[in-house]
Design a protein around this motif. Structure first.
Motif, PDB file in Angstrom:
ATOM      1  N   LYS A 109       1.908  13.742  13.781  1.00  0.00           N
ATOM      2  CA  LYS A 109       2.691  12.912  14.690  1.00  0.00           C
ATOM      3  C   LYS A 109       2.644  11.551  14.230  1.00  0.00           C
ATOM      4  O   LYS A 109       3.332  10.652  14.637  1.00  0.00           O
ATOM      5  CB  LYS A 109       2.102  13.048  16.167  1.00  0.00           C
ATOM      6  N   LEU A 110       1.543  11.505  13.261  1.00  0.00           N
ATOM      7  CA  LEU A 110       1.376   9.978  12.611  1.00  0.00           C
ATOM      8  C   LEU A 110       2.730   9.888  11.625  1.00  0.00           C
ATOM      9  O   LEU A 110       3.040   8.751  11.310  1.00  0.00           O
ATOM     10  CB  LEU A 110       0.477  10.161  11.635  1.00  0.00           C
ATOM     11  N   PHE A 111       3.426  11.018  11.211  1.00  0.00           N
ATOM     12  CA  PHE A 111       4.300  10.934  10.007  1.00  0.00           C
ATOM     13  C   PHE A 111       5.513   9.879  10.434  1.00  0.00           C
ATOM     14  O   PHE A 111       6.030   9.895  11.456  1.00  0.00           O
ATOM     15  CB  PHE A 111       4.911  12.297   9.900  1.00  0.00           C
ATOM     16  N   GLY A 112       5.628   9.058   9.445  1.00  0.00           N
ATOM     17  CA  GLY A 112       6.917   8.042   9.682  1.00  0.00           C
ATOM     18  C   GLY A 112       6.186   6.559  10.019  1.00  0.00           C
ATOM     19  O   GLY A 112       7.233   5.885  10.106  1.00  0.00           O
ATOM     20  N   ASN A 113       5.068   6.493  10.319  1.00  0.00           N
ATOM     21  CA  ASN A 113       4.415   5.235  10.465  1.00  0.00           C
ATOM     22  C   ASN A 113       3.952   4.494   9.204  1.00  0.00           C
ATOM     23  O   ASN A 113       4.306   3.463   8.839  1.00  0.00           O
ATOM     24  CB  ASN A 113       3.338   5.289  11.576  1.00  0.00           C
ATOM     25  N   LEU A 114       3.260   5.096   8.571  1.00  0.00           N
ATOM     26  CA  LEU A 114       2.211   4.610   7.501  1.00  0.00           C
ATOM     27  C   LEU A 114       3.138   5.444   6.403  1.00  0.00           C
ATOM     28  O   LEU A 114       3.019   6.709   6.184  1.00  0.00           O
ATOM     29  CB  LEU A 114       0.978   4.705   7.301  1.00  0.00           C
ATOM     30  N   ASN A 115       4.132   4.712   5.537  1.00  0.00           N
ATOM     31  CA  ASN A 115       4.830   5.322   4.522  1.00  0.00           C
ATOM     32  C   ASN A 115       4.216   5.181   2.950  1.00  0.00           C
ATOM     33  O   ASN A 115       4.143   3.929   2.737  1.00  0.00           O
ATOM     34  CB  ASN A 115       6.205   4.814   4.673  1.00  0.00           C
ATOM     35  N   CYS A 116       3.818   6.135   2.507  1.00  0.00           N
ATOM     36  CA  CYS A 116       3.417   6.124   1.031  1.00  0.00           C
ATOM     37  C   CYS A 116       3.864   7.049   0.072  1.00  0.00           C
ATOM     38  O   CYS A 116       4.466   7.937   0.345  1.00  0.00           O
ATOM     39  CB  CYS A 116       1.786   6.329   0.980  1.00  0.00           C
ATOM     40  N   ILE A 117       4.078   6.701  -1.199  1.00  0.00           N
ATOM     41  CA  ILE A 117       4.251   7.670  -2.267  1.00  0.00           C
ATOM     42  C   ILE A 117       3.223   7.788  -3.104  1.00  0.00           C
ATOM     43  O   ILE A 117       2.584   6.875  -3.565  1.00  0.00           O
ATOM     44  CB  ILE A 117       5.427   7.070  -3.017  1.00  0.00           C
ATOM     45  N   VAL A 118       2.730   9.117  -3.376  1.00  0.00           N
ATOM     46  CA  VAL A 118       1.710   9.667  -4.141  1.00  0.00           C
ATOM     47  C   VAL A 118       2.091   9.997  -5.484  1.00  0.00           C
ATOM     48  O   VAL A 118       3.168  10.836  -5.358  1.00  0.00           O
ATOM     49  CB  VAL A 118       0.720  10.376  -3.428  1.00  0.00           C
ATOM     50  N   PHE A 119       1.625   9.735  -6.539  1.00  0.00           N
ATOM     51  CA  PHE A 119       1.957   9.996  -7.712  1.00  0.00           C
ATOM     52  C   PHE A 119       0.599  10.496  -8.532  1.00  0.00           C
ATOM     53  O   PHE A 119      -0.423   9.744  -8.891  1.00  0.00           O
ATOM     54  CB  PHE A 119       2.668   8.969  -8.523  1.00  0.00           C
ATOM     55  N   THR A 120       0.481  11.870  -8.923  1.00  0.00           N
ATOM     56  CA  THR A 120      -0.728  12.414  -9.459  1.00  0.00           C
ATOM     57  C   THR A 120      -0.325  13.113 -10.777  1.00  0.00           C
ATOM     58  O   THR A 120       0.710  13.211 -11.263  1.00  0.00           O
ATOM     59  CB  THR A 120      -1.295  13.461  -8.723  1.00  0.00           C
ATOM     60  N   PRO A 121      -1.327  13.315 -11.611  1.00  0.00           N
ATOM     61  CA  PRO A 121      -0.926  13.735 -12.892  1.00  0.00           C
ATOM     62  C   PRO A 121      -0.194  15.139 -13.114  1.00  0.00           C
ATOM     63  O   PRO A 121       0.703  15.267 -13.795  1.00  0.00           O
ATOM     64  CB  PRO A 121      -2.457  14.267 -13.542  1.00  0.00           C
ATOM     65  N   GLU A 122      -0.377  15.892 -12.066  1.00  0.00           N
ATOM     66  CA  GLU A 122       0.523  16.989 -11.739  1.00  0.00           C
ATOM     67  C   GLU A 122       1.974  16.646 -11.744  1.00  0.00           C
ATOM     68  O   GLU A 122       2.914  17.471 -12.036  1.00  0.00           O
ATOM     69  CB  GLU A 122      -0.053  17.837 -10.380  1.00  0.00           C
ATOM     70  N   ASP A 123       2.423  15.476 -11.114  1.00  0.00           N
ATOM     71  CA  ASP A 123       3.816  15.251 -10.768  1.00  0.00           C
ATOM     72  C   ASP A 123       4.385  14.902 -11.998  1.00  0.00           C
ATOM     73  O   ASP A 123       5.693  15.055 -12.303  1.00  0.00           O
ATOM     74  CB  ASP A 123       3.735  13.952 -10.003  1.00  0.00           C
ATOM     75  N   LEU A 124       3.408  14.660 -13.318  1.00  0.00           N
ATOM     76  CA  LEU A 124       4.150  14.519 -14.695  1.00  0.00           C
ATOM     77  C   LEU A 124       4.923  15.813 -15.112  1.00  0.00           C
ATOM     78  O   LEU A 124       5.508  15.777 -16.051  1.00  0.00           O
ATOM     79  CB  LEU A 124       3.047  13.920 -15.684  1.00  0.00           C
ATOM     80  N   GLU A 125       4.545  16.723 -14.500  1.00  0.00           N
ATOM     81  CA  GLU A 125       5.318  18.159 -14.777  1.00  0.00           C
ATOM     82  C   GLU A 125       6.349  18.363 -13.878  1.00  0.00           C
ATOM     83  O   GLU A 125       6.715  19.654 -13.779  1.00  0.00           O
ATOM     84  CB  GLU A 125       4.211  19.286 -14.653  1.00  0.00           C
ATOM     85  N   LEU A 126       6.771  17.559 -13.005  1.00  0.00           N
ATOM     86  CA  LEU A 126       7.745  17.677 -12.204  1.00  0.00           C
ATOM     87  C   LEU A 126       9.304  18.034 -12.911  1.00  0.00           C
ATOM     88  O   LEU A 126       9.846  19.058 -12.355  1.00  0.00           O
ATOM     89  CB  LEU A 126       8.358  16.501 -11.214  1.00  0.00           C
ATOM     90  N   SER A 127       9.453  17.498 -13.899  1.00  0.00           N
ATOM     91  CA  SER A 127      10.829  17.834 -14.602  1.00  0.00           C
ATOM     92  C   SER A 127      10.668  19.147 -15.253  1.00  0.00           C
ATOM     93  O   SER A 127      11.896  19.891 -15.076  1.00  0.00           O
ATOM     94  CB  SER A 127      11.182  16.518 -15.854  1.00  0.00           C
ATOM     95  N   LYS A 128       9.532  19.379 -15.970  1.00  0.00           N
ATOM     96  CA  LYS A 128       9.404  20.500 -16.427  1.00  0.00           C
ATOM     97  C   LYS A 128       8.808  21.968 -16.040  1.00  0.00           C
ATOM     98  O   LYS A 128       9.009  23.026 -16.226  1.00  0.00           O
ATOM     99  CB  LYS A 128       8.704  20.454 -17.947  1.00  0.00           C
ATOM    100  N   GLY A 129       8.286  21.543 -14.885  1.00  0.00           N
ATOM    101  CA  GLY A 129       7.587  22.718 -14.034  1.00  0.00           C
ATOM    102  C   GLY A 129       8.461  23.441 -13.265  1.00  0.00           C
ATOM    103  O   GLY A 129      10.007  23.702 -13.402  1.00  0.00           O
TER     104      GLY A 129
END
Length: 372
Positions: A109-129
């Motif tokens: 129910k907290l969703f939509g109040n505090l908005n964040c974007i998280v970027f981790t080393p695993e996300d660097l594989e987003l294009s190739k994964g």
């Protein structure tokens, strides 16, 4: 959106955290396993989403403790708010979550109040994964703008699981083929609706990411992004998700039903969609270099932040968890140039990894404690 203060105690190894944040850049330095990512994870939990590290509930509280306490004061474009996220043994699943002093029925129910974007080393594989990771990226991006979308995706996943169980039962003679109709009609409508929203977001993503990629490649390369659907050949100008689109979706489910029964799972549907990224007309996943694919992943996450900020008229908080160490100086500088108007949290082993021109608040973490 700005996080003003954070207090944490008992969350994993974090102890007596009580800090005031800079409205621009906040750097958290320390050796590995000292608590840097735990702090980022605690902030992320207060967005109402599940841990990006897939931590189980039982592991949220320190082994030697009985309670966990997270408090975040933040300011959005309208007002200052406070989130409290408390857990206690032995009933860790019964989380006590409060927004501005009002207890919520669940963390979601907290969703939509505090908005964040998280970027981790695993996300660097987003294009190739895997396509699954790109679908999750796409669905999270949409749900941050349209909160009801989360429920739609969850409902679709539940129905696809029900259908797959039924397919297996039909193959062994426990159930009959006619029983599929009630599930297929629901899948067709939900799947069509999801397709419309995914396509609309992908169009925005293509424009935003295309412009950013032009910058990072100095205009030498062109990035295009498109949604690859297993159901619809063309989604342009299609919005009748409860009528014509649902009928087409249902027709294709019926066409594949015998093969689905033989295999025991649903071959076609939005659960098989993919987000295709192309550099100069060639799929980056197959033909892009490691550097190109990292640039694409970086651009996708930056675009997610840009689009969210535009849609909500309020920039999200950027959480960069040990990502900069994986990037060369030019890509680091590119990130900083594009998020200079947002609040940023950065974790790294040494403050020296960050160009002095960008330093603001630097916190040193050791054994779960902040050493300013």
């Amino acid at each position: 959106m700005i996080i003003n203060k954070i207090k944490i105690n008992g969350f994993k190894n974090l102890k007596d955290i009580d800090i005031t944040l800079d409205e621009k850049i906040n750097i958290f330095c320390g050796e590995n396993a000292q608590g840097k990512t735990n702090l980022i994870e605690a902030v992320w939990l207060c967005t109402g989403l599940k841990s990006f590290r897939f931590t189980k509930d039982k592991d949220f509280i320190n082994l030697n403790g009985d309670t966990s306490f997270i408090e975040i004061d933040f300011t959005d474009s309208f007002r200052t708010q406070k989130i409290n996220f408390n857990m206690a043994k032995p009933n860790i699943k019964d989380k006590a979550v409060f927004l501005n002093g009002v207890r919520l029925s669940s963390p979601s129910k907290l969703f939509g109040n505090l908005n964040c974007i998280v970027f981790t080393p695993e996300d660097l594989e987003l294009s190739k994964g895997s396509p699954e990771n790109r679908r999750k990226f796409l669905d999270l991006s949409i749900s941050q703008i349209k909160k009801s979308y989360v429920g739609v995706i969850n409902k679709y996943d539940d129905i696809i699981n029900q259908r797959n169980r039924l397919l297996k039962n039909i193959s062994v003679g426990i159930s009959k083929k006619q029983e599929l109709l009630v599930w297929d009609e629901q899948l067709a409508k939900l799947g069509s609706y999801i397709s419309v929203l995914r396509y609309a977001y992908t169009k925005k993503l293509n424009i935003t990411a295309g412009n950013l990629y032009k910058d990072i490649s100095s205009g030498k390369e062109v990035l295009n992004i498109k949604l690859c659907s297993t159901v619809f050949d063309n989604l342009e100008n299609r919005e009748d998700y409860s009528g014509e689109m649902a009928e087409e979706y249902l027709s294709k489910l019926n066409r594949n039903v015998d093969e689905d029964i033989r295999l025991g799972y649903t071959q076609m549907g939005i659960h098989r969609d993919d987000l295709i990224t192309e550099i100069n007309g060639l799929p980056s996943r197959e033909y892009g270099s490691q550097g190109q694919n990292r640039s694409v992943a970086l651009i996708l996450k930056l675009s997610q932040a840009y689009i969210l900020g535009e849609e909500l008229h309020d920039s999200p908080v950027i959480l960069l968890d040990d990502v900069l160490s994986e990037l060369d100086k030019s890509r680091q500088n590119f990130i900083f140039s594009k998020i200079k108007n947002m609040q940023v949290f950065i974790t790294c082993c040494e403050a020296g990894q960050i160009d002095k021109a960008y330093k603001h608040n630097v916190f040193y973490i050791s054994s779960g404690k902040i050493l300013k």
